[in-house]
Design a protein around this motif. Structure first.
Motif, PDB file in Angstrom:
ATOM      1  N   PHE A   1      65.428  76.379  55.681  1.00  0.00           N
ATOM      2  CA  PHE A   1      66.170  75.236  55.808  1.00  0.00           C
ATOM      3  C   PHE A   1      66.744  75.213  57.173  1.00  0.00           C
ATOM      4  N   SER A   2      66.832  74.047  57.737  1.00  0.00           N
ATOM      5  CA  SER A   2      67.334  73.645  58.996  1.00  0.00           C
ATOM      6  C   SER A   2      68.347  72.583  58.834  1.00  0.00           C
ATOM      7  N   PHE A   3      69.447  72.881  59.840  1.00  0.00           N
ATOM      8  CA  PHE A   3      70.123  71.704  59.774  1.00  0.00           C
ATOM      9  C   PHE A   3      69.834  70.249  60.278  1.00  0.00           C
ATOM     10  N   SER A   4      68.800  70.082  60.915  1.00  0.00           N
ATOM     11  CA  SER A   4      67.973  68.931  61.284  1.00  0.00           C
ATOM     12  C   SER A   4      67.648  68.143  59.800  1.00  0.00           C
ATOM     13  N   PHE A   5      67.869  68.820  58.738  1.00  0.00           N
ATOM     14  CA  PHE A   5      67.274  68.084  57.504  1.00  0.00           C
ATOM     15  C   PHE A   5      68.640  67.296  57.021  1.00  0.00           C
ATOM     16  N   ILE A   6      69.838  67.757  57.442  1.00  0.00           N
ATOM     17  CA  ILE A   6      70.966  66.899  56.948  1.00  0.00           C
ATOM     18  C   ILE A   6      71.042  65.520  57.033  1.00  0.00           C
ATOM     19  N   PRO A   7      70.850  64.933  58.467  1.00  0.00           N
ATOM     20  CA  PRO A   7      70.859  63.458  58.537  1.00  0.00           C
ATOM     21  C   PRO A   7      70.022  62.640  57.457  1.00  0.00           C
ATOM     22  N   LYS A   8      68.879  63.085  57.046  1.00  0.00           N
ATOM     23  CA  LYS A   8      67.920  62.353  56.115  1.00  0.00           C
ATOM     24  C   LYS A   8      68.741  62.763  54.674  1.00  0.00           C
ATOM     25  N   PHE A   9      68.920  63.949  54.321  1.00  0.00           N
ATOM     26  CA  PHE A   9      69.922  64.070  53.216  1.00  0.00           C
ATOM     27  C   PHE A   9      71.062  63.197  53.097  1.00  0.00           C
ATOM     28  N   GLU A  10      72.075  63.334  53.942  1.00  0.00           N
ATOM     29  CA  GLU A  10      72.960  62.625  53.893  1.00  0.00           C
ATOM     30  C   GLU A  10      73.126  61.137  53.904  1.00  0.00           C
ATOM     31  N   GLU A  11      71.826  60.579  54.382  1.00  0.00           N
ATOM     32  CA  GLU A  11      71.560  59.170  54.024  1.00  0.00           C
ATOM     33  C   GLU A  11      71.399  58.708  52.625  1.00  0.00           C
ATOM     34  N   LYS A  12      70.500  59.638  52.211  1.00  0.00           N
ATOM     35  CA  LYS A  12      70.166  59.535  50.626  1.00  0.00           C
ATOM     36  C   LYS A  12      71.428  59.774  49.879  1.00  0.00           C
ATOM     37  N   MET A  13      72.273  60.741  49.933  1.00  0.00           N
ATOM     38  CA  MET A  13      73.351  60.894  49.198  1.00  0.00           C
ATOM     39  C   MET A  13      74.451  59.664  49.321  1.00  0.00           C
ATOM     40  N   THR A  14      74.570  59.346  50.607  1.00  0.00           N
ATOM     41  CA  THR A  14      75.443  57.919  50.811  1.00  0.00           C
ATOM     42  C   THR A  14      75.086  56.873  50.093  1.00  0.00           C
ATOM     43  N   GLU A  15      73.679  56.527  50.170  1.00  0.00           N
ATOM     44  CA  GLU A  15      73.116  55.379  49.229  1.00  0.00           C
ATOM     45  C   GLU A  15      73.499  55.569  47.741  1.00  0.00           C
ATOM     46  N   SER A  16      73.459  56.829  47.268  1.00  0.00           N
ATOM     47  CA  SER A  16      73.878  56.949  46.050  1.00  0.00           C
ATOM     48  C   SER A  16      75.356  56.972  45.641  1.00  0.00           C
ATOM     49  N   MET A  17      76.268  57.268  46.579  1.00  0.00           N
ATOM     50  CA  MET A  17      77.487  57.270  46.564  1.00  0.00           C
ATOM     51  C   MET A  17      77.986  55.874  46.594  1.00  0.00           C
ATOM     52  N   LEU A  18      77.386  54.900  47.136  1.00  0.00           N
ATOM     53  CA  LEU A  18      77.592  53.594  47.193  1.00  0.00           C
ATOM     54  C   LEU A  18      77.284  52.649  45.930  1.00  0.00           C
ATOM     55  N   THR A  19      76.340  53.416  45.114  1.00  0.00           N
ATOM     56  CA  THR A  19      76.110  52.554  44.009  1.00  0.00           C
ATOM     57  C   THR A  19      77.207  52.815  42.683  1.00  0.00           C
ATOM     58  N   PHE A  20      78.337  53.656  43.013  1.00  0.00           N
ATOM     59  CA  PHE A  20      79.264  54.047  42.102  1.00  0.00           C
ATOM     60  C   PHE A  20      80.461  52.934  42.482  1.00  0.00           C
ATOM     61  N   SER A  21      81.271  52.997  41.213  1.00  0.00           N
ATOM     62  CA  SER A  21      82.636  52.185  41.348  1.00  0.00           C
ATOM     63  C   SER A  21      83.455  52.732  42.635  1.00  0.00           C
ATOM     64  N   ARG A  22      84.447  51.969  43.240  1.00  0.00           N
ATOM     65  CA  ARG A  22      85.090  52.499  44.214  1.00  0.00           C
ATOM     66  C   ARG A  22      86.053  53.643  43.836  1.00  0.00           C
ATOM     67  N   THR A  23      86.143  54.708  44.802  1.00  0.00           N
ATOM     68  CA  THR A  23      86.809  55.817  44.854  1.00  0.00           C
ATOM     69  C   THR A  23      88.251  55.439  44.781  1.00  0.00           C
TER      70      THR A  23
END
Length: 226
Positions: free
Chosen positions: A66-88
Motif C-alpha cells: 500500500f502507498s499513501f498515493s492511493f488515498i486521493p483516488k479512494f477518497e474521491e470514490k468514498m466521497t461520491e458514495s457519502m453524497l448519495t446518502f441523506s444529509r448528516t
C-alpha cells in the motif's frame, strides 16, 4: 477571549450522526477497487483509522504494498458514495456546544478524526457544525490516532498562537479515543452509551450521553481541572 486550553473533538458519532453512513461508503469504495474480502471487525485492528484499515485490506486483497498515493483516488470514490446518502445530522446539542466553547470559554477547539478528510468535512458541513478547515486533522497521511490527535493539537497551537495549552480535553465515542488520550496523557470525555461498558472497564472519569446532557463545571470537576 484568549484561548489557554483546548478541546479536541472526534467527529463520527461524537458531533455527527454518521458512523453507519461512513462505514457503508468506506466499504463501497473498497469494493469498487476490487477489495472485496474485507475484515469488518473494526475493533480487531491495531489502529482505528481509515488509512490503516484500508492498507491492511488493500494488501490482503491485492497482494501488493500500500502507498499513501492511493488515498486521493479512494477518497474521491468514498466521497461520491457519502453524497448519495441523506444529509448528516448533528449529535443532539453538538452545534451549540462547539459555539459555546468558541464564544464563551477560554478553550480553543480542533478536530481529530480517523476518517479521511473530505468525508469528514462533508459531515461537519451537512450537520452545520461551525469549524475551520485548517483545524481538522484526518488520516490521509497518518495511520495512528496518536499521530492524528498530536497533529490536530499542533494545528490549534499555530492557529490560536498558543505555545502550550494548559489543559487539553479529548472528546470521543470510541474506546480507541480513550486509549489514545491515555497514551498522550491528556484528559478524556466520553460521549454516547454504545461503548459505556468498555469505557467503565478502562476507568473513564467523565462521560455524557449527548451534548444536551453536558455540564462543563461537572466535567471539569470529574477530570480534576481547575
Amino acid at each position: 477571549m484568549k484561548k489557554e486550553n483546548l478541546i479536541v473533538f472526534d467527529i463520527d458519532d461524537t458531533l455527527t450522526k454518521s458512523e453507519n453512513q461512513h462505514q457503508t461508503a468506506y466499504v463501497n469504495a473498497m469494493k469498487s477497487f476490487g477489495i472485496v474480502n474485507i475484515n469488518q471487525d473494526w475493533k480487531s485492528y491495531k489502529n482505528m483509522t481509515d488509512s490503516y484499515i484500508l492498507k491492511k485490506n488493500y494488501e490482503a486483497n491485492l497482494n501488493r504494498s500500500f502507498s499513501f498515493s492511493f488515498i486521493p483516488k479512494f477518497e474521491e470514490k468514498m466521497t461520491e458514495s457519502m453524497l448519495t446518502f441523506s444529509r448528516t445530522k448533528e449529535i443532539n446539542g453538538a452545534k451549540k456546544i462547539v459555539d459555546f466553547f468558541m464564544k464563551e470559554t477560554d478553550y480553543a477547539i480542533c478536530f481529530a478524526t480517523g476518517s479521511l478528510l473530505q468525508p469528514a468535512l462533508i459531515k461537519l458541513e451537512q450537520a452545520k457544525i461551525n469549524f475551520v478547515p485548517t483545524l481538522v486533522e484526518a488520516s490521509n497521511s497518518l495511520f495512528t490516532r496518536e499521530e492524528i490527535v498530536n497533529s490536530a493539537i499542533n494545528k490549534a497551537k499555530n492557529y490560536f498562537q498558543v505555545q502550550e495549552f494548559k489543559n487539553i480535553i479529548s472528546v470521543g465515542d470510541g474506546i480507541w479515543d480513550l486509549r489514545t488520550a491515555k497514551n498522550l496523557d491528556i484528559h478524556f470525555l466520553g460521549i454516547r452509551n454504545k461503548n459505556l461498558s468498555d469505557f467503565k472497564a478502562e476507568g473513564i472519569k467523565s462521560h455524557i450521553e449527548d451534548w444536551d446532557g453536558f455540564n462543563f463545571n461537572t466535567v471539569k470537576t470529574e477530570l480534576q481541572i481547575q
